[in-house]
Write a protein that holds these residues in place. Sequence first.
Motif, PDB file in Angstrom:
ATOM      1  N   LYS A 120      43.931  36.517  25.749  1.00 21.46           N
ATOM      2  CA  LYS A 120      42.462  36.519  25.799  1.00 21.46           C
ATOM      3  C   LYS A 120      41.958  36.788  27.209  1.00 21.46           C
ATOM      4  O   LYS A 120      41.005  37.541  27.415  1.00 21.46           O
ATOM      5  N   ALA A 121      42.620  36.172  28.186  1.00 20.53           N
ATOM      6  CA  ALA A 121      42.225  36.375  29.581  1.00 20.53           C
ATOM      7  C   ALA A 121      42.434  37.824  29.999  1.00 20.53           C
ATOM      8  O   ALA A 121      41.596  38.420  30.681  1.00 20.53           O
ATOM      9  N   MET A 122      43.536  38.409  29.570  1.00 19.10           N
ATOM     10  CA  MET A 122      43.817  39.798  29.918  1.00 19.10           C
ATOM     11  C   MET A 122      42.842  40.760  29.239  1.00 19.10           C
ATOM     12  O   MET A 122      42.489  41.804  29.796  1.00 19.10           O
ATOM     13  N   GLU A 123      42.382  40.398  28.075  1.00 20.92           N
ATOM     14  CA  GLU A 123      41.377  41.228  27.397  1.00 20.92           C
ATOM     15  C   GLU A 123      40.054  41.218  28.172  1.00 20.92           C
ATOM     16  O   GLU A 123      39.414  42.263  28.357  1.00 20.92           O
ATOM     17  N   VAL A 124      39.664  40.027  28.663  1.00 18.56           N
ATOM     18  CA  VAL A 124      38.438  39.917  29.461  1.00 18.56           C
ATOM     19  C   VAL A 124      38.579  40.722  30.749  1.00 18.56           C
ATOM     20  O   VAL A 124      37.653  41.433  31.163  1.00 18.56           O
ATOM     21  N   LEU A 125      39.743  40.645  31.380  1.00 19.95           N
ATOM     22  CA  LEU A 125      40.001  41.377  32.620  1.00 19.95           C
ATOM     23  C   LEU A 125      39.936  42.881  32.388  1.00 19.95           C
ATOM     24  O   LEU A 125      39.273  43.605  33.144  1.00 19.95           O
ATOM     25  N   GLU A 126      40.616  43.339  31.371  1.00 22.97           N
ATOM     26  CA  GLU A 126      40.657  44.782  31.105  1.00 22.97           C
ATOM     27  C   GLU A 126      39.266  45.327  30.782  1.00 22.97           C
ATOM     28  O   GLU A 126      38.882  46.402  31.256  1.00 22.97           O
ATOM     29  N   ASN A 127      38.503  44.580  30.000  1.00 20.00           N
ATOM     30  CA  ASN A 127      37.159  45.031  29.617  1.00 20.00           C
ATOM     31  C   ASN A 127      36.188  45.042  30.796  1.00 20.00           C
ATOM     32  O   ASN A 127      35.277  45.866  30.850  1.00 20.00           O
ATOM     33  N   GLY A 128      36.394  44.111  31.740  1.00 21.53           N
ATOM     34  CA  GLY A 128      35.457  44.002  32.855  1.00 21.53           C
ATOM     35  C   GLY A 128      35.889  44.704  34.123  1.00 21.53           C
ATOM     36  O   GLY A 128      35.122  44.752  35.099  1.00 21.53           O
ATOM     37  N   PHE A 129      37.087  45.271  34.129  1.00 22.23           N
ATOM     38  CA  PHE A 129      37.660  45.837  35.351  1.00 22.23           C
ATOM     39  C   PHE A 129      36.783  46.912  35.984  1.00 22.23           C
ATOM     40  O   PHE A 129      36.441  46.833  37.165  1.00 22.23           O
ATOM     41  N   MET A 178      40.345  42.828  45.966  1.00 26.18           N
ATOM     42  CA  MET A 178      40.368  43.150  47.395  1.00 26.18           C
ATOM     43  C   MET A 178      41.163  44.419  47.691  1.00 26.18           C
ATOM     44  O   MET A 178      41.426  44.735  48.853  1.00 26.18           O
ATOM     45  N   ALA A 179      41.502  45.157  46.666  1.00 24.39           N
ATOM     46  CA  ALA A 179      42.284  46.389  46.847  1.00 24.39           C
ATOM     47  C   ALA A 179      41.515  47.382  47.723  1.00 24.39           C
ATOM     48  O   ALA A 179      40.284  47.403  47.727  1.00 24.39           O
ATOM     49  N   PRO A 180      42.233  48.236  48.462  1.00 20.65           N
ATOM     50  CA  PRO A 180      41.558  49.187  49.361  1.00 20.65           C
ATOM     51  C   PRO A 180      40.827  50.303  48.633  1.00 20.65           C
ATOM     52  O   PRO A 180      39.908  50.914  49.188  1.00 20.65           O
ATOM     53  N   ASP A 181      41.231  50.594  47.395  1.00 22.96           N
ATOM     54  CA  ASP A 181      40.579  51.659  46.632  1.00 22.96           C
ATOM     55  C   ASP A 181      40.795  51.411  45.139  1.00 22.96           C
ATOM     56  O   ASP A 181      41.596  50.556  44.741  1.00 22.96           O
ATOM     57  N   ILE A 182      40.082  52.177  44.328  1.00 20.60           N
ATOM     58  CA  ILE A 182      40.143  51.972  42.874  1.00 20.60           C
ATOM     59  C   ILE A 182      41.524  52.320  42.324  1.00 20.60           C
ATOM     60  O   ILE A 182      42.020  51.651  41.403  1.00 20.60           O
ATOM     61  N   LYS A 183      42.170  53.333  42.879  1.00 24.05           N
ATOM     62  CA  LYS A 183      43.502  53.722  42.400  1.00 24.05           C
ATOM     63  C   LYS A 183      44.491  52.576  42.562  1.00 24.05           C
ATOM     64  O   LYS A 183      45.249  52.249  41.639  1.00 24.05           O
ATOM     65  N   THR A 184      44.480  51.935  43.733  1.00 22.87           N
ATOM     66  CA  THR A 184      45.366  50.798  43.972  1.00 22.87           C
ATOM     67  C   THR A 184      44.994  49.626  43.071  1.00 22.87           C
ATOM     68  O   THR A 184      45.872  48.941  42.525  1.00 22.87           O
ATOM     69  N   ALA A 185      43.704  49.401  42.898  1.00 25.15           N
ATOM     70  CA  ALA A 185      43.245  48.309  42.033  1.00 25.15           C
ATOM     71  C   ALA A 185      43.736  48.508  40.606  1.00 25.15           C
ATOM     72  O   ALA A 185      44.122  47.549  39.931  1.00 25.15           O
ATOM     73  N   ARG A 186      43.738  49.750  40.137  1.00 23.10           N
ATOM     74  CA  ARG A 186      44.189  50.009  38.761  1.00 23.10           C
ATOM     75  C   ARG A 186      45.689  49.784  38.609  1.00 23.10           C
ATOM     76  O   ARG A 186      46.147  49.302  37.574  1.00 23.10           O
ATOM     77  N   VAL A 187      46.455  50.123  39.644  1.00 23.93           N
ATOM     78  CA  VAL A 187      47.903  49.854  39.608  1.00 23.93           C
ATOM     79  C   VAL A 187      48.140  48.350  39.514  1.00 23.93           C
ATOM     80  O   VAL A 187      48.973  47.884  38.720  1.00 23.93           O
ATOM     81  N   LEU A 188      47.407  47.577  40.307  1.00 23.99           N
ATOM     82  CA  LEU A 188      47.541  46.116  40.274  1.00 23.99           C
ATOM     83  C   LEU A 188      47.067  45.556  38.938  1.00 23.99           C
ATOM     84  O   LEU A 188      47.645  44.595  38.413  1.00 23.99           O
ATOM     85  N   LEU A 189      46.024  46.163  38.370  1.00 24.85           N
ATOM     86  CA  LEU A 189      45.538  45.743  37.053  1.00 24.85           C
ATOM     87  C   LEU A 189      46.621  45.914  36.004  1.00 24.85           C
ATOM     88  O   LEU A 189      46.905  44.983  35.225  1.00 24.85           O
TER      89      LEU A 189
END
Length: 235
Positions: free
Chosen positions: A132-141, A108-119
């Motif tokens: 394992k969960a973090m690997e799935v998140l990083e690959n699918g981000f 729900m981040a306002p933009d991709i830059k903010t989403a990447r900081v939260l990632l």
Amino acid sequence: GWRVGSQSVMRSIGINADGRRESLGILLGDSESFQSWSEYLSGLKQRGLRGVDLVVSDHHSGLVKAIQTQFQGAVWQRCQTHLMRNILNATPKKLQKEVRNQLRLIFMAPDIKTARVLLNSTLTTYQDEAPKAMEVLENGFDDAVAVLVMPECYRKKLRTTNIVEREIEEIRRRERVIRIFPNEESAIRLMGALLLERDELWSTRRREMDMADYMEWKQKEQSKSEDLDGKEAAD
């Protein structure tokens, strides 16, 4: 052939030039393979489907490959609901609530830059406890936040495949009554009648999107891209 076997139903919904939902078609296949999905999408193009800007789907490998092949240049948005489910399935139960809340903030981040900081913050926090969960998140981000380039008013309806999922539930509700169809034609007749009914219903409802505003935004983005390309060429 006097045999009982499973069949896959390939199905899609589009937002047309008037900003309304529209059933694009269905196809029965032996499996959800690249070949089946490619045949389905190719058939839509042959029937006149043009100007596809964005496709939202789950991460089925055959489907994703077919989208990239048949709709070159279109943005692919990975369904955030499916990705969240995949991540939580790989997350220890005691952390699932925390991780779910973090995922919602990212998506729900306002933009991709903010989403990447939260990632990056989420990866750092849970890397040791849920690798394992973090690997799935990083690959699918990147695929899951593609919709963030669009104006906020369009994101809610385009970030997941919920529209299609609801229609699948309606198909399944009727299919369970019959269980075994005598042939493919009878299955197509039943599902086709349902889709026609839903299509007529959508035509009377309010528009999903204001396409005039969308086209204005698209033209501005294209102008920015052309200006950037011209500047780079000059440099």
